[in-house]
Write a protein that holds these residues in place. Structure first.
Motif, PDB file in Angstrom:
ATOM      1  N   GLU A  23     -42.037  25.131  46.250  1.00 49.83           N
ATOM      2  CA  GLU A  23     -42.541  26.376  45.687  1.00 49.83           C
ATOM      3  C   GLU A  23     -42.451  26.370  44.160  1.00 49.83           C
ATOM      4  O   GLU A  23     -43.379  26.798  43.469  1.00 49.83           O
ATOM      5  N   ILE A  24     -41.312  25.883  43.636  1.00 46.39           N
ATOM      6  CA  ILE A  24     -41.137  25.815  42.181  1.00 46.39           C
ATOM      7  C   ILE A  24     -42.102  24.810  41.569  1.00 46.39           C
ATOM      8  O   ILE A  24     -42.685  25.053  40.508  1.00 46.39           O
ATOM      9  N   ARG A  25     -42.296  23.689  42.250  1.00 46.40           N
ATOM     10  CA  ARG A  25     -43.235  22.664  41.785  1.00 46.40           C
ATOM     11  C   ARG A  25     -44.640  23.242  41.681  1.00 46.40           C
ATOM     12  O   ARG A  25     -45.341  23.042  40.683  1.00 46.40           O
ATOM     13  N   SER A  26     -45.038  23.976  42.725  1.00 41.29           N
ATOM     14  CA  SER A  26     -46.365  24.590  42.737  1.00 41.29           C
ATOM     15  C   SER A  26     -46.481  25.664  41.657  1.00 41.29           C
ATOM     16  O   SER A  26     -47.492  25.735  40.947  1.00 41.29           O
ATOM     17  N   ALA A  27     -45.437  26.481  41.500  1.00 35.25           N
ATOM     18  CA  ALA A  27     -45.457  27.547  40.493  1.00 35.25           C
ATOM     19  C   ALA A  27     -45.532  26.974  39.085  1.00 35.25           C
ATOM     20  O   ALA A  27     -46.273  27.479  38.227  1.00 35.25           O
ATOM     21  N   PHE A  28     -44.800  25.912  38.841  1.00 34.72           N
ATOM     22  CA  PHE A  28     -44.802  25.260  37.530  1.00 34.72           C
ATOM     23  C   PHE A  28     -46.205  24.752  37.188  1.00 34.72           C
ATOM     24  O   PHE A  28     -46.733  25.018  36.098  1.00 34.72           O
ATOM     25  N   ALA A  29     -46.827  24.034  38.129  1.00 36.31           N
ATOM     26  CA  ALA A  29     -48.163  23.481  37.888  1.00 36.31           C
ATOM     27  C   ALA A  29     -49.189  24.592  37.691  1.00 36.31           C
ATOM     28  O   ALA A  29     -50.067  24.505  36.828  1.00 36.31           O
ATOM     29  N   ASN A  30     -49.086  25.653  38.481  1.00 34.43           N
ATOM     30  CA  ASN A  30     -50.035  26.761  38.364  1.00 34.43           C
ATOM     31  C   ASN A  30     -49.857  27.535  37.064  1.00 34.43           C
ATOM     32  O   ASN A  30     -50.832  28.044  36.501  1.00 34.43           O
ATOM     33  N   PHE A  31     -48.616  27.596  36.563  1.00 29.85           N
ATOM     34  CA  PHE A  31     -48.401  28.287  35.288  1.00 29.85           C
ATOM     35  C   PHE A  31     -48.984  27.491  34.130  1.00 29.85           C
ATOM     36  O   PHE A  31     -49.705  28.034  33.283  1.00 29.85           O
ATOM     37  N   VAL A  32     -48.689  26.187  34.064  1.00 26.56           N
ATOM     38  CA  VAL A  32     -49.147  25.392  32.914  1.00 26.56           C
ATOM     39  C   VAL A  32     -50.654  25.181  32.929  1.00 26.56           C
ATOM     40  O   VAL A  32     -51.248  24.844  31.906  1.00 26.56           O
ATOM     41  N   ALA A  41     -44.738  33.490  37.211  1.00 24.55           N
ATOM     42  CA  ALA A  41     -44.056  32.195  37.163  1.00 24.55           C
ATOM     43  C   ALA A  41     -42.544  32.381  37.130  1.00 24.55           C
ATOM     44  O   ALA A  41     -41.806  31.671  37.825  1.00 24.55           O
ATOM     45  N   ARG A  42     -42.079  33.346  36.344  1.00 23.65           N
ATOM     46  CA  ARG A  42     -40.634  33.620  36.287  1.00 23.65           C
ATOM     47  C   ARG A  42     -40.107  34.070  37.650  1.00 23.65           C
ATOM     48  O   ARG A  42     -39.022  33.663  38.071  1.00 23.65           O
ATOM     49  N   SER A  43     -40.882  34.898  38.331  1.00 24.09           N
ATOM     50  CA  SER A  43     -40.447  35.391  39.636  1.00 24.09           C
ATOM     51  C   SER A  43     -40.348  34.272  40.663  1.00 24.09           C
ATOM     52  O   SER A  43     -39.626  34.398  41.662  1.00 24.09           O
ATOM     53  N   LEU A  44     -41.068  33.177  40.414  1.00 23.89           N
ATOM     54  CA  LEU A  44     -41.047  32.033  41.332  1.00 23.89           C
ATOM     55  C   LEU A  44     -40.066  30.943  40.900  1.00 23.89           C
ATOM     56  O   LEU A  44     -40.039  29.862  41.482  1.00 23.89           O
ATOM     57  N   GLY A  45     -39.286  31.237  39.841  1.00 21.66           N
ATOM     58  CA  GLY A  45     -38.212  30.314  39.468  1.00 21.66           C
ATOM     59  C   GLY A  45     -38.494  29.408  38.302  1.00 21.66           C
ATOM     60  O   GLY A  45     -37.723  28.472  38.037  1.00 21.66           O
ATOM     61  N   VAL A  46     -39.590  29.651  37.550  1.00 24.20           N
ATOM     62  CA  VAL A  46     -39.904  28.816  36.384  1.00 24.20           C
ATOM     63  C   VAL A  46     -39.336  29.487  35.133  1.00 24.20           C
ATOM     64  O   VAL A  46     -39.617  30.653  34.868  1.00 24.20           O
ATOM     65  N   ASN A  47     -38.540  28.747  34.369  1.00 21.74           N
ATOM     66  CA  ASN A  47     -37.966  29.271  33.128  1.00 21.74           C
ATOM     67  C   ASN A  47     -38.947  29.064  31.976  1.00 21.74           C
ATOM     68  O   ASN A  47     -39.462  27.956  31.783  1.00 21.74           O
ATOM     69  N   ILE A  48     -39.177  30.135  31.196  1.00 18.70           N
ATOM     70  CA  ILE A  48     -40.144  30.079  30.102  1.00 18.70           C
ATOM     71  C   ILE A  48     -39.504  30.645  28.844  1.00 18.70           C
ATOM     72  O   ILE A  48     -38.850  31.697  28.885  1.00 18.70           O
ATOM     73  N   ASN A  49     -39.688  29.934  27.722  1.00 21.67           N
ATOM     74  CA  ASN A  49     -39.115  30.372  26.456  1.00 21.67           C
ATOM     75  C   ASN A  49     -40.118  30.132  25.341  1.00 21.67           C
ATOM     76  O   ASN A  49     -40.503  28.990  25.076  1.00 21.67           O
ATOM     77  N   ASN A  50     -40.560  31.220  24.696  1.00 19.83           N
ATOM     78  CA  ASN A  50     -41.524  31.135  23.593  1.00 19.83           C
ATOM     79  C   ASN A  50     -42.785  30.356  23.974  1.00 19.83           C
ATOM     80  O   ASN A  50     -43.305  29.550  23.192  1.00 19.83           O
ATOM     81  N   GLY A  51     -43.246  30.598  25.177  1.00 19.06           N
ATOM     82  CA  GLY A  51     -44.476  29.964  25.619  1.00 19.06           C
ATOM     83  C   GLY A  51     -44.306  28.580  26.212  1.00 19.06           C
ATOM     84  O   GLY A  51     -45.235  28.027  26.810  1.00 19.06           O
TER      85      GLY A  51
END
Length: 329
Positions: A23-32, A41-51
């Motif tokens: 799920e995190i792998r998929s969320a990461f790819a879909n965000f980028v 993306a954050r709700s699915l476990g991806v950490n984001i900082n300043n874009g």
């Protein structure tokens, strides 16, 4: 009954972990790739900082694992994980302190009471850029995450190998690369076999006991037909179980890389020595990636800029050089 419950719990936890990673792998790819926004993306476990998105640990391990298999300096050298951008000291035998560029403070290299010199690795924000056609994200039968991660790791590998072996580009100069730091070997002999044997005998016994070759394709072609006085071939091939071929030159393992550069395209370049003295400092907190939407929009592509805090240098004492370099034009 207790053992069955324990086994069920272990299987459940393992299944949950695998599911979460997917799920995190998929969320990461879909965000980028812009398919989901930062909040989702954050709700699915991806950490984001300043874009910039922090590459999830499982994906970072996949990228670095791939690079470790393909970059011989990671396989044969020493990799140390350090938090942040703190410098890491590497001890070497004293005699002469190596000359450094002016921006490096000479006070950073200290000698202790045993006479050992500590040379500091200084991590820099190292990055690689990869691109992918937008239409591939929607028409390919391969998953989005597999496509994105594949292009990232291959682009990063090319940049990292070039930085550690050559390190001569203006945007990524590395004074400790093999090209810039290996001890230049100038042969006395003129016969091709004698030249290679002379280089093989140059390092100390301590170095030779753990030595190997890293060469370019021109060097491989230079030695492939050489015969020893007893009629044996100087270069021997060994069939691997995976279907590939390994090389031995004068009894020492050999790696051939297209990324090894000479002064001309036809120059044969040989590195010989103990590559355990090549030390790589890497950020223990992982990788980050930034999506470059506008830069490649005119090409109908999406760009990814992968960041890592990294330094990699060949470090040795002048009293006992560990890697020698020979170029035959």
């Amino acid at each position: 009954m207790l053992n069955q419950k324990t086994k069920y719990k272990e299987n459940y936890n393992m299944t949950t972990t695998i599911k979460n990673k997917k799920e995190i792998r998929s969320a990461f790819a879909n965000f980028v790739t812009g398919n989901i926004d930062e909040i989702e993306a954050r709700s699915l476990g991806v950490n984001i900082n300043n874009g910039k998105a922090t590459v999830p640990k499982s994906i970072a391990a996949e990228i670095i694992g791939y690079v470790e298999q393909e970059n011989p300096l990671r396989k044969y050298g020493n990799v140390v994980k350090v938090d942040g951008n703190l410098s890491y000291p590497v001890l070497k035998g004293a005699v002469t302190v190596d000359a450094h560029k002016t921006e490096r403070d000479k006070n950073e290299i200290q000698v202790n009471h045993l006479g050992l010199i500590a040379e500091l690795l200084e991590p820099v924000e190292f990055d690689s850029i990869s691109t992918i056609k937008k239409k591939l994200l929607y028409t390919s039968t391969v998953s989005v995450e597999d496509l994105v991660i594949d292009v990232m790791k291959k682009a990063y590998l090319v940049k990292e190998i070039d930085y550690m072996i050559n390190g001569n580009h203006s945007d990524a100069f590395n004074e400790g690369s093999l090209l810039n730091k290996a001890k230049i070997f100038t042969p006395i002999a003129t016969d091709p076999v004698a030249i290679i044997k002379e280089l093989k005998n140059k390092p100390s016994t301590n170095v030779t006991n753990k030595a190997r070759w890293i060469v370019n394709k021109a060097a491989l072609e230079y030695v492939e037909d050489l015969k020893l006085p007893n009629g044996e071939a100087a270069l021997k091939t060994i069939d691997r179980v995976d279907g590939g071929v390994s090389y031995m030159l004068l009894g020492f393992p050999l790696d051939c890389l297209d990324s090894v550069e000479g002064s001309t395209e036809k120059a044969a370049v040989f590195y010989f020595g103990d590559f355990d003295s090549f030390t790589i400092q890497e950020n223990s907190t992982g990788l980050e990636v930034e999506t470059l939407y506008e830069r490649y929009a005119h090409l109908n592509e999406i760009g990814f800029k992968l960041y890592n805090l990294l330094d990699g240098k060949l470090i040795y004492s002048e009293v006992e050089p560990t890697v020698y370099r020979l170029e035959i034009k």
